[in-house]
Design a protein around this motif. Structure first.
Motif, PDB file in Angstrom:
ATOM      1  N   LEU A 132       0.803  -1.227   0.000  1.00 34.07           N
ATOM      2  CA  LEU A 132       0.000   0.000   0.000  1.00 34.07           C
ATOM      3  C   LEU A 132       0.838   1.280   0.000  1.00 34.07           C
ATOM      4  CD1 LEU A 132      -2.929  -1.028   2.380  1.00 34.07           C
ATOM      5  CD2 LEU A 132      -2.758  -1.203  -0.112  1.00 34.07           C
ATOM      6  N   PRO A 233      -8.556   1.225  14.189  1.00 30.55           N
ATOM      7  CA  PRO A 233      -7.987  -0.093  13.849  1.00 30.55           C
ATOM      8  C   PRO A 233      -8.276  -0.427  12.388  1.00 30.55           C
ATOM      9  CG  PRO A 233      -9.394  -0.217  15.807  1.00 30.55           C
ATOM     10  CD  PRO A 233      -9.602   1.132  15.214  1.00 30.55           C
ATOM     11  N   LEU A 234      -7.325  -1.063  11.747  1.00 28.00           N
ATOM     12  CA  LEU A 234      -7.460  -1.423  10.332  1.00 28.00           C
ATOM     13  C   LEU A 234      -7.118  -2.893  10.158  1.00 28.00           C
ATOM     14  CD1 LEU A 234      -5.454   1.567   8.802  1.00 28.00           C
ATOM     15  CD2 LEU A 234      -7.931   1.356   8.972  1.00 28.00           C
ATOM     16  N   PRO A 235      -7.607  -3.488   9.051  1.00 29.20           N
ATOM     17  CA  PRO A 235      -7.059  -4.805   8.681  1.00 29.20           C
ATOM     18  C   PRO A 235      -5.568  -4.615   8.394  1.00 29.20           C
ATOM     19  CG  PRO A 235      -8.908  -4.173   7.256  1.00 29.20           C
ATOM     20  CD  PRO A 235      -8.542  -2.968   8.050  1.00 29.20           C
ATOM     21  N   ALA A 237      -2.563  -3.528   7.127  1.00 28.92           N
ATOM     22  CA  ALA A 237      -2.361  -2.626   6.000  1.00 28.92           C
ATOM     23  C   ALA A 237      -0.902  -2.198   5.896  1.00 28.92           C
ATOM     24  CB  ALA A 237      -3.251  -1.393   6.154  1.00 28.92           C
ATOM     25  N   PHE A 305      -3.558   5.649   0.923  1.00 26.42           N
ATOM     26  CA  PHE A 305      -4.852   5.127   1.394  1.00 26.42           C
ATOM     27  C   PHE A 305      -5.257   5.736   2.732  1.00 26.42           C
ATOM     28  CE2 PHE A 305      -4.506   2.276   5.058  1.00 26.42           C
ATOM     29  CZ  PHE A 305      -3.133   2.110   5.170  1.00 26.42           C
ATOM     30  N   ARG A 308      -8.429   7.925   3.590  1.00 26.73           N
ATOM     31  CA  ARG A 308      -9.757   7.393   3.928  1.00 26.73           C
ATOM     32  C   ARG A 308      -9.825   6.891   5.368  1.00 26.73           C
ATOM     33  NH1 ARG A 308     -10.582   2.845   1.221  1.00 26.73           N
ATOM     34  NH2 ARG A 308      -8.465   2.667   0.411  1.00 26.73           N
ATOM     35  N   VAL A 309      -8.752   7.069   6.108  1.00 28.59           N
ATOM     36  CA  VAL A 309      -8.664   6.514   7.465  1.00 28.59           C
ATOM     37  C   VAL A 309      -8.769   7.644   8.483  1.00 28.59           C
ATOM     38  CG1 VAL A 309      -7.087   5.349   9.058  1.00 28.59           C
ATOM     39  CG2 VAL A 309      -7.303   4.536   6.702  1.00 28.59           C
ATOM     40  N   ARG A 310      -9.492   7.379   9.566  1.00 28.10           N
ATOM     41  CA  ARG A 310      -9.672   8.409  10.589  1.00 28.10           C
ATOM     42  C   ARG A 310      -8.631   8.286  11.696  1.00 28.10           C
ATOM     43  NH1 ARG A 310     -15.763   6.550  10.953  1.00 28.10           N
ATOM     44  NH2 ARG A 310     -14.531   4.655  10.790  1.00 28.10           N
TER      45      ARG A 310
ATOM     46  N   ARG B  40     -13.195  -7.031  19.303  1.00 28.01           N
ATOM     47  CA  ARG B  40     -12.467  -7.920  18.407  1.00 28.01           C
ATOM     48  C   ARG B  40     -11.714  -9.008  19.154  1.00 28.01           C
ATOM     49  NH1 ARG B  40      -8.570  -4.529  16.083  1.00 28.01           N
ATOM     50  NH2 ARG B  40      -9.076  -3.154  17.802  1.00 28.01           N
ATOM     51  N   PHE B  56     -15.584   5.655  19.637  1.00 30.28           N
ATOM     52  CA  PHE B  56     -15.556   4.629  18.580  1.00 30.28           C
ATOM     53  C   PHE B  56     -16.039   3.263  19.072  1.00 30.28           C
ATOM     54  CE2 PHE B  56     -13.419   6.384  14.724  1.00 30.28           C
ATOM     55  CZ  PHE B  56     -13.261   7.677  15.178  1.00 30.28           C
ATOM     56  N   SER B  86     -15.369  -3.787  12.996  1.00 31.77           N
ATOM     57  CA  SER B  86     -14.665  -2.793  13.797  1.00 31.77           C
ATOM     58  C   SER B  86     -13.297  -2.433  13.274  1.00 31.77           C
ATOM     59  CB  SER B  86     -14.535  -3.257  15.258  1.00 31.77           C
ATOM     60  OG  SER B  86     -15.770  -3.702  15.736  1.00 31.77           O
ATOM     61  N   VAL B  87     -13.088  -2.667  12.022  1.00 29.23           N
ATOM     62  CA  VAL B  87     -11.839  -2.191  11.440  1.00 29.23           C
ATOM     63  C   VAL B  87     -12.148  -1.281  10.260  1.00 29.23           C
ATOM     64  CG1 VAL B  87     -10.341  -4.045  12.221  1.00 29.23           C
ATOM     65  CG2 VAL B  87     -11.609  -4.305  10.102  1.00 29.23           C
ATOM     66  N   GLY B  88     -11.303  -0.271  10.106  1.00 28.52           N
ATOM     67  CA  GLY B  88     -11.520   0.728   9.080  1.00 28.52           C
ATOM     68  C   GLY B  88     -11.082   0.253   7.713  1.00 28.52           C
ATOM     69  N   PRO B  89     -11.144   1.148   6.731  1.00 29.67           N
ATOM     70  CA  PRO B  89     -10.841   0.769   5.366  1.00 29.67           C
ATOM     71  C   PRO B  89      -9.346   0.586   5.154  1.00 29.67           C
ATOM     72  CG  PRO B  89     -11.178   3.123   5.502  1.00 29.67           C
ATOM     73  CD  PRO B  89     -11.446   2.583   6.866  1.00 29.67           C
ATOM     74  N   ALA B  90      -8.997  -0.351   4.332  1.00 25.96           N
ATOM     75  CA  ALA B  90      -7.604  -0.496   3.913  1.00 25.96           C
ATOM     76  C   ALA B  90      -7.622  -1.082   2.527  1.00 25.96           C
ATOM     77  CB  ALA B  90      -6.843  -1.407   4.860  1.00 25.96           C
ATOM     78  N   GLY B  91      -6.520  -0.914   1.844  1.00 27.42           N
ATOM     79  CA  GLY B  91      -6.433  -1.481   0.501  1.00 27.42           C
ATOM     80  C   GLY B  91      -6.670  -0.412  -0.542  1.00 27.42           C
ATOM     81  N   PRO B  92      -6.196  -0.657  -1.744  1.00 30.80           N
ATOM     82  CA  PRO B  92      -6.299   0.345  -2.791  1.00 30.80           C
ATOM     83  C   PRO B  92      -7.741   0.532  -3.279  1.00 30.80           C
ATOM     84  CG  PRO B  92      -5.133  -1.633  -3.568  1.00 30.80           C
ATOM     85  CD  PRO B  92      -5.528  -1.876  -2.155  1.00 30.80           C
TER      86      PRO B  92
END
Lengths: 390, 92
Positions: A132, A233-235, A237, A305, A308-310, B40, B56, B86-92
C-alpha cells in the motif's frame, strides 16, 4: 542518618530503563530498591512507540549498544514472566528519489560494516514488501532486525522479574534530594523518609536533570517532545515499521523549533501509529495541531490510502535529550556513588537492556561487553583547570 | 423530509423502522437493540458509550462502508446496517 541502609542500590525511575537496571543489578547479586514518584512506566515509557531499532543509528557507539541491546531483548522475550508483544516486524527506510537512495545506501553500508543486517530494495521489491506504499517511491533499505514491543507490558514484566530476584518497589515516592556520604554511597531524602544506599542510579528519563541537581550534580538532559497520531484499527495494511529516509536527519537535528519525519507502523491491536516529531518546548504538553497536521501530510505521502482513514486520538511524550545525541551512562564525575542511565532521547526502549547491562557491570566492577567510554557522563564535565564557558 | 417520517432500514436480517432525525444509534436503541457489535479480542458486547463520536465503541458497517460511528450517522431510508468488524478501510 549516615548509617541508614535501604538497599545496595537505589534506582530512581520505574520506567523501562529503571526496570531494566533493577533486574540487571538484582541478577548481579545486588539488593535493589526502585523509587518512582508515579508508578511503573508512568512517564516517557508509556508515551512512545516501543521502538527497538538498529536502522536509525549512525555507525558508531550508539549502534554498538543498539546491536547488543537487540540481542538482550530477544533473551528477555523468552524469559520474562509476561508477554510484551516483542515483534521483529522489520524496518523499511524509504527514499523518494535517487539522491535520497544514495544517502540511505551510504548509511546502510556503514551500518552493515558494524554487523547490521540490511538489504536494498528496488521499487518492485518494495511494492511487494509493502503493497500500500505510494507507487512513486525510488526504493528502500530493509532492516530485518528492527523490532517493536509494548513498553508498559515490558516494564511490568521486568519489574515482576526484578521482584522475584529480590528487588523492592517503592512507588508514589518522590526523591527530593540527597548527598554523597563520606566513605561510600549516598543518602537521599524522599517523601517517605530518608533512604541510604551504596549507589544511586538516576534513571529518571527527561526528569533526570532535575534528579541530578537534587543529588548535587548536573547533567545536560532536556525534555524533547514527540507527538504521535493514532488511527482507527485497520485490517493488516502496514506490515513493517516504515519511515522516510530523512528520519535519521531529524533524529540528529538540533533545531529547537521542530524536526518532523513520517514514521508509520501498525500495532497488534490494528491501530496505526504515525510519528514522528521532535520539539524543544520544555514540559509543555499542549497538543500542537500544526505538528499533527505535518505528521498526517507526511504519512499520506507514504501511504495514500490513509486519506480514507480516521485518526482516533493523539498523544505526546517527553524524551530525555542529551546534547550530543548519545545516552549518558556511567558514574557521575562529581558525586561519588551516583550513576546515570539516561539521555536516550527516543531510543530508550531499544537501548534499555544494554544500558542496564553496562550499569550493572560498572557498579559491580566487572568488564562490560560494550565499551562504556563514549557514554560516560564525564564527557560533559569541564576538564580540570579548563575555563568554564558556561 | 418531515421530522419523524418513518424510515425503513435493516439490522442484520431484521427489517426495522426508524424516524427521520434519528441517528443509526438512536434508531437501533428505539428498536430495543442496545448492543450491536462485539469487541475484536474479548468478544464483549458494545453499543453506545460516549454518544458524541469520540469513543468509537458504537461502530457499525452500513452497506459497503465499514466502521461507521452509529452515534453520528443520520439514519437513511434503506440503510443496511450490520454489526461491525470494527476495522476501518484499507487497501487500494
Amino acid at each position: 542518618m549516615t548509617g541508614r541502609h535501604t538497599a545496595d542500590v537505589i534506582v530512581i525511575g520505574a520506567g523501562l530503563v529503571g526496570a531494566c537496571c533493577a533486574l540487571a543489578l538484582s541478577e548481579a547479586g545486588m539488593e535493589v530498591c526502585v523509587v518512582d514518584r508515579r508508578g511503573p512506566a508512568g512517564g516517557t515509557s508509556a508515551a512512545g512507540e516501543g521502538n527497538v531499532l538498529v536502522s536509525d543509528k549512525l555507525a558508531g557507539p550508539e549502534l554498538a549498544l543498539a546491536l547488543r541491546s537487540r540481542r538482550l531483548w530477544d533473551e528477555l522475550g523468552s524469559r520474562l514472566p509476561l508477554d510484551f508483544e516483542l515483534e521483529a516486524k522489520g524496518g523499511l527506510v524509504v527514499g523518494r528519489d535517487e539522491e535520497e537512495m544514495a544517502a540511505i545506501g551510504d548509511l546502510a553500508d556503514r551500518q552493515a560494516a558494524m554487523g547490521v543486517e540490511v538489504e536494498r530494495l528496488g521499487p518492485g521489491d518494495l511494492a511487494r514488501a509493502e503493497p500500500l506504499l505510494a507507487p512513486d517511491l525510488a526504493g528502500a533499505a530493509y532492516y530485518p532486525q528492527d523490532a517493536c514491543l509494548q513498553p508498559m507490558l515490558a516494564t511490568a514484566g521486568l519489574l515482576a522479574a526484578a521482584d522475584r530476584a529480590g528487588a523492592r518497589l517503592m512507588l508514589g515516592i518522590e526523591a527530593a534530594g540527597g548527598t554523597a556520604r563520606s566513605g561510600a554511597g549516598m543518602t537521599i531524602s524522599t517523601s517517605a523518609g530518608v533512604l541510604g544506599a551504596g549507589a544511586v542510579v538516576n534513571a529518571a528519563g527527561p526528569w533526570s536533570g532535575e534528579v541530578a541537581r537534587g543529588l548535587g550534580s548536573t547533567i545536560p538532559v532536556k525534555p524533547r517532545r514527540g507527538s504521535i497520531l493514532v488511527t482507527e484499527p485497520l485490517p493488516l495494511a502496514v506490515r513493517h515499521k516504515v519511515y522516510e529516509g530523512d528520519y535519521v536527519a531529524a533524529v540528529v537535528d538540533d533545531a529547537s523549533s521542530l524536526a518532523c519525519s513520517a514514521v508509520v507502523e501498525a500495532t497488534r491491536s490494528g491501530t496505526l501509529l504515525i510519528g514522528s516529531s521532535r520539539q524543544f518546548v520544555g514540559f509543555d504538553a499542549t497538543p500542537d495541531v500544526g505538528v499533527l497536521g505535518e505528521l498526517a501530510r507526511r504519512a499520506l505521502r507514504l501511504f495514500p490510502f490513509l486519506s480514507r482513514v480516521r485518526a482516533l486520538r493523539t498523544y505526546s511524550g517527553f524524551r530525555p535529550a542529551s546534547p550530543d545525541h548519545l545516552p549518558i551512562i556511567g558514574a557521575d564525575p562529581a558525586v561519588p556513588g551516583l550513576w546515570h542511565a539516561t539521555g536516550h532521547e527516543g531510543a530508550g526502549v531499544g537501548l534499555a537492556p544494554a544500558t542496564a547491562e553496562l550499569i550493572a557491570a560498572l557498579v559491580t566492577g566487572t568488564t562490560p561487553p560494550v565499551d562504556p567510554g563514549p557514554f560516560s557522563p564525564s564527557r560533559f564535565a569541564p576538564a580540570p583547570g579548563a575555563r568554564c564557558n558556561g | 423530509m418531515a421530522e419523524g417520517q418513518a424510515l425503513r432500514f435493516t439490522f442484520s436480517d431484521r427489517v426495522l423502522v426508524g424516524r427521520a432525525g434519528d441517528t443509526v444509534a438512536s434508531a437501533l436503541i428505539a428498536n430495543g437493540i442496545r448492543s450491536w457489535r462485539r469487541t475484536r479480542r474479548g468478544g464483549r458486547p458494545r453499543g453506545i458509550y460516549c454518544g458524541i463520536g469520540t469513543c468509537f465503541d458504537c461502530l457499525v458497517d452500513i452497506g459497503e462502508e465499514v466502521a461507521v460511528r452509529a452515534c453520528l450517522r443520520p439514519l437513511q431510508e434503506g440503510d443496511r446496517v450490520a454489526p461491525s468488524g470494527s476495522v476501518g478501510p484499507a487497501g487500494p
